[in-house]
Write a protein that holds these residues in place. Structure first.
Motif, PDB file in Angstrom:
ATOM      1  N   ASP A  76      -7.218   4.365  -5.755  1.00 40.28           N
ATOM      2  CA  ASP A  76      -8.069   5.551  -5.943  1.00 40.28           C
ATOM      3  C   ASP A  76      -9.492   5.361  -5.427  1.00 40.28           C
ATOM      4  N   ALA A  77      -9.856   4.128  -5.107  1.00 40.51           N
ATOM      5  CA  ALA A  77     -11.197   3.838  -4.575  1.00 40.51           C
ATOM      6  C   ALA A  77     -11.106   3.520  -3.085  1.00 40.51           C
ATOM      7  N   GLY A  78     -10.083   4.041  -2.441  1.00 38.58           N
ATOM      8  CA  GLY A  78      -9.934   3.818  -1.010  1.00 38.58           C
ATOM      9  C   GLY A  78      -9.470   2.414  -0.674  1.00 38.58           C
ATOM     10  N   TYR A  79      -8.611   1.849  -1.535  1.00 37.50           N
ATOM     11  CA  TYR A  79      -8.104   0.486  -1.351  1.00 37.50           C
ATOM     12  C   TYR A  79      -9.255  -0.524  -1.283  1.00 37.50           C
ATOM     13  N   ARG A  80     -10.171  -0.392  -2.229  1.00 32.02           N
ATOM     14  CA  ARG A  80     -11.310  -1.307  -2.365  1.00 32.02           C
ATOM     15  C   ARG A  80     -11.211  -1.977  -3.726  1.00 32.02           C
ATOM     16  N   LEU A  81     -11.945  -3.059  -3.905  1.00 27.22           N
ATOM     17  CA  LEU A  81     -11.930  -3.788  -5.179  1.00 27.22           C
ATOM     18  C   LEU A  81     -12.920  -3.182  -6.162  1.00 27.22           C
ATOM     19  N   THR A  82     -12.466  -3.066  -7.414  1.00 24.16           N
ATOM     20  CA  THR A  82     -13.272  -2.494  -8.489  1.00 24.16           C
ATOM     21  C   THR A  82     -13.169  -3.374  -9.730  1.00 24.16           C
ATOM     22  N   VAL A  83     -13.936  -3.034 -10.734  1.00 25.51           N
ATOM     23  CA  VAL A  83     -13.878  -3.743 -12.023  1.00 25.51           C
ATOM     24  C   VAL A  83     -12.455  -3.716 -12.585  1.00 25.51           C
ATOM     25  N   ALA A  84     -11.750  -2.619 -12.396  1.00 26.19           N
ATOM     26  CA  ALA A  84     -10.384  -2.491 -12.921  1.00 26.19           C
ATOM     27  C   ALA A  84      -9.453  -3.564 -12.363  1.00 26.19           C
ATOM     28  N   ASP A  85      -9.681  -3.980 -11.129  1.00 25.36           N
ATOM     29  CA  ASP A  85      -8.828  -5.002 -10.521  1.00 25.36           C
ATOM     30  C   ASP A  85      -8.995  -6.343 -11.220  1.00 25.36           C
ATOM     31  N   PHE A  86     -10.223  -6.687 -11.540  1.00 26.88           N
ATOM     32  CA  PHE A  86     -10.486  -7.963 -12.193  1.00 26.88           C
ATOM     33  C   PHE A  86     -10.048  -7.934 -13.654  1.00 26.88           C
ATOM     34  N   ASP A  87     -10.134  -6.771 -14.278  1.00 27.73           N
ATOM     35  CA  ASP A  87      -9.603  -6.621 -15.638  1.00 27.73           C
ATOM     36  C   ASP A  87      -8.093  -6.852 -15.633  1.00 27.73           C
ATOM     37  N   LEU A  88      -7.398  -6.251 -14.671  1.00 25.17           N
ATOM     38  CA  LEU A  88      -5.944  -6.436 -14.585  1.00 25.17           C
ATOM     39  C   LEU A  88      -5.611  -7.897 -14.279  1.00 25.17           C
ATOM     40  N   ALA A  89      -6.372  -8.541 -13.417  1.00 28.79           N
ATOM     41  CA  ALA A  89      -6.131  -9.953 -13.107  1.00 28.79           C
ATOM     42  C   ALA A  89      -6.223 -10.811 -14.373  1.00 28.79           C
ATOM     43  N   GLN A  90      -7.216 -10.558 -15.209  1.00 30.11           N
ATOM     44  CA  GLN A  90      -7.350 -11.308 -16.464  1.00 30.11           C
ATOM     45  C   GLN A  90      -6.157 -11.057 -17.379  1.00 30.11           C
ATOM     46  N   ARG A  91      -5.699  -9.820 -17.427  1.00 30.84           N
ATOM     47  CA  ARG A  91      -4.533  -9.494 -18.247  1.00 30.84           C
ATOM     48  C   ARG A  91      -3.274 -10.196 -17.721  1.00 30.84           C
ATOM     49  N   ILE A  92      -3.119 -10.217 -16.394  1.00 28.90           N
ATOM     50  CA  ILE A  92      -1.971 -10.891 -15.793  1.00 28.90           C
ATOM     51  C   ILE A  92      -2.025 -12.384 -16.093  1.00 28.90           C
TER      52      ILE A  92
END
Length: 104
Positions: A76-92
């Motif tokens: 949704d951010a144009g295939y860019r990295l956002t805070v949500a990506d790092f949150d998901l990485a921590q969850r994974i």
């Protein structure tokens, strides 16, 4: 979730990577792989998918015989990295630890 969809700067991405050891940047994605046998990998993926559904953010997942690889970016951010990506990485990472998966 609006704040989570704002693309991070390169400096912010470098800082965020410090909070997710084992993850690396590949272009506009962060990537991490875990060693785990096939059936354990399937169970881990189902666990990750349940969390992804709850937070409405999803990784691309590659399952092999003894490896599971995750690639994360914010579509949704144009295939860019956002805070949500790092949150998901921590969850994974937490889910991988619960399934005794080892960083590859």
């Amino acid at each position: 979730m609006a704040e989570a969809s704002i693309p991070l700067t390169d400096d912010e991405i470098q800082d965020a990577l410090k909070g997710v050891p084992g993850w690396r940047r590949e272009g506009n994605e962060i990537v991490c792989a875990y060693k785990i046998r096939y059936h354990g990998g399937v169970a881990m993926i189902v666990h990750v998918a349940d969390v992804e559904r709850l937070i409405s953010h999803h990784a691309d997942i590659d399952l092999r015989w003894d490896l599971v690889r995750f690639r994360i970016t914010t579509h949704d951010a144009g295939y860019r990295l956002t805070v949500a990506d790092f949150d998901l990485a921590q969850r994974i990472d937490a889910i991988a630890a619960a399934h005794n998966a080892q960083p590859a």
